[in-house]
Design a protein around this motif. Structure first.
Motif, PDB file in Angstrom:
ATOM      1  N   THR A 375      77.785  81.641  19.995  1.00  0.00           N
ATOM      2  CA  THR A 375      76.562  80.960  20.432  1.00  0.00           C
ATOM      3  C   THR A 375      76.866  79.907  21.490  1.00  0.00           C
ATOM      4  OG1 THR A 375      76.644  79.234  18.718  1.00  0.00           O
ATOM      5  CG2 THR A 375      75.505  81.283  18.161  1.00  0.00           C
ATOM      6  N   GLU A 376      78.063  79.354  21.451  1.00  0.00           N
ATOM      7  CA  GLU A 376      78.455  78.344  22.442  1.00  0.00           C
ATOM      8  C   GLU A 376      79.018  78.975  23.705  1.00  0.00           C
ATOM      9  OE1 GLU A 376      79.799  74.922  19.200  1.00  0.00           O
ATOM     10  OE2 GLU A 376      81.242  76.412  19.917  1.00  0.00           O
ATOM     11  N   TYR A 377      79.578  80.145  23.581  1.00  0.00           N
ATOM     12  CA  TYR A 377      80.251  80.784  24.708  1.00  0.00           C
ATOM     13  C   TYR A 377      79.264  81.420  25.683  1.00  0.00           C
ATOM     14  CZ  TYR A 377      83.398  83.920  27.240  1.00  0.00           C
ATOM     15  OH  TYR A 377      84.087  84.577  28.226  1.00  0.00           O
ATOM     16  N   VAL A 378      78.165  81.941  25.175  1.00  0.00           N
ATOM     17  CA  VAL A 378      77.187  82.612  26.035  1.00  0.00           C
ATOM     18  C   VAL A 378      76.381  81.559  26.803  1.00  0.00           C
ATOM     19  CG1 VAL A 378      75.188  84.153  26.064  1.00  0.00           C
ATOM     20  CG2 VAL A 378      77.042  84.552  24.438  1.00  0.00           C
ATOM     21  N   PRO A 379      76.169  81.742  28.113  1.00  0.00           N
ATOM     22  CA  PRO A 379      75.417  80.765  28.907  1.00  0.00           C
ATOM     23  C   PRO A 379      74.008  80.543  28.360  1.00  0.00           C
ATOM     24  CG  PRO A 379      76.534  82.312  30.337  1.00  0.00           C
ATOM     25  CD  PRO A 379      76.696  82.837  28.947  1.00  0.00           C
ATOM     26  N   ARG A 380      73.506  79.347  28.555  1.00  0.00           N
ATOM     27  CA  ARG A 380      72.221  78.949  28.005  1.00  0.00           C
ATOM     28  C   ARG A 380      71.083  79.880  28.412  1.00  0.00           C
ATOM     29  NH1 ARG A 380      70.675  74.216  25.999  1.00  0.00           N
ATOM     30  NH2 ARG A 380      72.528  73.165  26.824  1.00  0.00           N
ATOM     31  N   ALA A 435      90.969  86.162  26.012  1.00  0.00           N
ATOM     32  CA  ALA A 435      90.244  86.273  27.279  1.00  0.00           C
ATOM     33  C   ALA A 435      89.076  85.300  27.365  1.00  0.00           C
ATOM     34  CB  ALA A 435      89.732  87.699  27.468  1.00  0.00           C
ATOM     35  N   ALA A 436      88.519  84.899  26.227  1.00  0.00           N
ATOM     36  CA  ALA A 436      87.335  84.025  26.214  1.00  0.00           C
ATOM     37  C   ALA A 436      87.782  82.577  26.234  1.00  0.00           C
ATOM     38  CB  ALA A 436      86.492  84.317  24.977  1.00  0.00           C
ATOM     39  N   ARG A 437      87.865  82.024  27.405  1.00  0.00           N
ATOM     40  CA  ARG A 437      88.281  80.625  27.549  1.00  0.00           C
ATOM     41  C   ARG A 437      87.072  79.727  27.428  1.00  0.00           C
ATOM     42  NH1 ARG A 437      93.693  80.722  26.754  1.00  0.00           N
ATOM     43  NH2 ARG A 437      94.651  82.420  27.946  1.00  0.00           N
ATOM     44  N   GLY A 438      86.364  79.815  26.323  1.00  0.00           N
ATOM     45  CA  GLY A 438      85.091  79.125  26.142  1.00  0.00           C
ATOM     46  C   GLY A 438      85.266  77.784  25.455  1.00  0.00           C
ATOM     47  N   PRO A 439      84.137  77.148  25.105  1.00  0.00           N
ATOM     48  CA  PRO A 439      82.788  77.592  25.382  1.00  0.00           C
ATOM     49  C   PRO A 439      82.456  77.593  26.872  1.00  0.00           C
ATOM     50  CG  PRO A 439      82.793  75.832  23.732  1.00  0.00           C
ATOM     51  CD  PRO A 439      84.170  75.923  24.313  1.00  0.00           C
ATOM     52  N   HIS A 440      81.441  78.363  27.225  1.00  0.00           N
ATOM     53  CA  HIS A 440      80.953  78.382  28.593  1.00  0.00           C
ATOM     54  C   HIS A 440      80.441  76.989  28.944  1.00  0.00           C
ATOM     55  CE1 HIS A 440      78.344  79.329  32.015  1.00  0.00           C
ATOM     56  NE2 HIS A 440      79.073  80.411  32.157  1.00  0.00           N
ATOM     57  N   PRO A 441      80.725  76.486  30.141  1.00  0.00           N
ATOM     58  CA  PRO A 441      80.326  75.113  30.499  1.00  0.00           C
ATOM     59  C   PRO A 441      78.857  74.832  30.304  1.00  0.00           C
ATOM     60  CG  PRO A 441      81.814  76.032  32.149  1.00  0.00           C
ATOM     61  CD  PRO A 441      81.488  77.149  31.196  1.00  0.00           C
TER      62      PRO A 441
END
Length: 450
Positions: A375-380, A435-441
């Motif tokens: 939920t934090e990784y996907v862009p708003r 590969a997922a260097r999250g969370p997405h900014p």
């Protein structure tokens, strides 16, 4: 699909912000935990039906999919139908996601509950192949596809809603309620299935007894509607009126994030359906244990999952999501196949329980951290639809776990092959984590979350 918008302030004439929930109206206080329970209840019905289908796959196969290849072929066809519903999830994520954008999340959750209830009722009441011929399996397949279509956006809407209502620093705990609610369905289906199996003869179970748990699921639908109708209005002002095409274009712009998200979910879906939906059939057909023994182990697995999921969610609020995900995925990759070989060497209730409780702990800790991470990784701007599509793509693989495991055992003669399938899923998720260097900014809605 965008983040859940904030209801307008009753003392303001200006537009509402999006991406967070507003406080309660004056004179009325809503408890976040109460809304979390109401939001999660639809997941319980969805998973209850899936579990009953998996538990009684052999009986359902004989009723709707008689085959010249005998019981093994009927079971494989039944598991294939179980998995087919998952193929509709990505479509549901896009089409229903755009529709829910227009009608609001609360009404959208009511819609998905309705579609799931229809699918359950069709399966419970549908006459068998002996009565309707080919019409019967076709309609059963259609019911499964309808449920998969609705589930495509159910999990995403619920997970994002829970993240939005979470108090600061407790987002992991609150989002874990989505998965925890499914474990109640695992336990309820196993307990009711065990009771019905104890009261009826094997012939009665094969003829009509497997329908009883499904009818029980239909009976609780009115209560679930009441719970969801009283859900807090987190979506009073949708952020945009997106079409399915617009949602699809947004997702294509973030296709790399969706692909990495699907890789993250892979271990969750494969391990969950292996240790729950597949266990009763695996215990009976491959390990030659009794139906009661297999259902008891499944009940214990559901209880174990229910414990570890919120523990992991709360722990991830303190130590971060990635360390938990990396450790559990690595342990799964290293232990799944040796564990299944140990079980296959001398099948027993004790060994089956011990093996599945270990896998349950790894699943619970991984999933409790992974769901909130996603939920934090996907862009708003595509949070709900992006989450839904990533999760749905993974379930297209994980949902076929019972069928794939059955086929692998048939082809190799090795009862431990489900462990190899689980190892492969863990390696895919390990790659996704790296590969997922999250969370997405642009994705973090709760600054207190790591």
């Amino acid at each position: 699909m965008p983040a859940i918008p904030t209801p307008p302030d009753p003392h303001s004439s200006g537009p509402a912000d999006t991406g967070a929930l507003a406080g309660p109206a004056p004179g009325r206080r809503r408890l976040p935990i109460a809304d979390a329970v109401r939001a999660s209840c639809g997941n319980t019905l969805e998973m209850y039906d899936f579990m009953v289908f998996g538990y009684y796959a052999a009986a359902i196969g004989r009723a709707f999919f008689p085959a010249s290849g005998g019981a093994a072929t009927s079971l494989l066809l039944s598991f294939a139908t179980f998995g087919a519903g998952f193929l509709m999830r990505p479509l549901g994520a896009v089409v229903l996601g755009s529709y829910v954008d227009r009608i609001g999340v609360r009404r959208g959750l009511m819609l998905t509950l309705s579609l799931m209830a229809v699918g359950t009722l069709v399966l419970a009441l549908m006459p068998g192949y002996a009565t309707l011929g080919l019409v019967s399996p076709v309609l059963v397949l259609a019911a499964r596809l309808l449920q998969g279509f609705s589930a495509g956006v159910e999990l995403g809407s619920t997970s994002v809603y829970l993240g939005a209502i979470a108090p600061p620093g407790r987002k992991g705990l609150f989002v874990s309620f989505q998965s925890a609610s499914q474990q109640l369905a695992v336990m309820a289906a196993a307990a009711l299935g065990g009771l019905v199996s104890a009261l009826l003869t094997p012939a009665q179970m094969a003829a009509w007894g497997w329908r009883v748990p499904l009818l029980a699921g239909c009976a609780i639908v009115p209560l679930l509607f009441v719970l969801r109708r009283s859900l807090g209005e987190a979506d009073a002002a949708p952020a945009r009126h997106a079409t399915a095409g617009a949602v699809l274009r947004d997702l294509l712009r973030h296709r790399g994030i969706a692909a990495r998200g699907a890789a993250l979910v892979c271990m969750t879906t494969v391990s969950f359906y292996l240790i729950t939906a597949y266990t009763p059939s695996f215990g009976r057909a491959e390990l030659h244990l009794s139906a009661g023994t297999s259902l008891l182990v499944t009940f214990c697995v559901g209880l174990s999952n229910l414990v570890w999921l919120p523990v992991s969610g709360a722990l991830s609020d303190r130590v971060g999501r990635r360390p938990i995900m990396l450790a559990t995925a690595l342990l799964m990759a290293l232990t799944a196949f040796p564990l299944m070989e140990w079980l296959a060497a001398a099948p027993s209730f004790g060994r089956l329980l011990a093996a599945l409780l270990w896998l349950s702990a790894l699943y619970g800790f991984y999933n409790g951290a992974m769901i909130v991470f996603l939920t934090e990784y996907v862009p708003r701007e595509v949070r709900t639809s992006g989450f839904s599509v990533a999760y749905s793509l993974a379930t297209c693989v994980g949902g076929f776990t019972p069928a794939i495991c059955t086929l692998l055992i048939r082809r190799t003669g090795d009862v431990a092959m489900p462990g190899a399938w689980l190892t492969a899923a863990a390696l895919v998720s390990l790659a996704g984590i790296l590969a997922a260097r999250g969370p997405h900014p642009a994705a973090t809605a709760n600054p207190a979350a790591p």
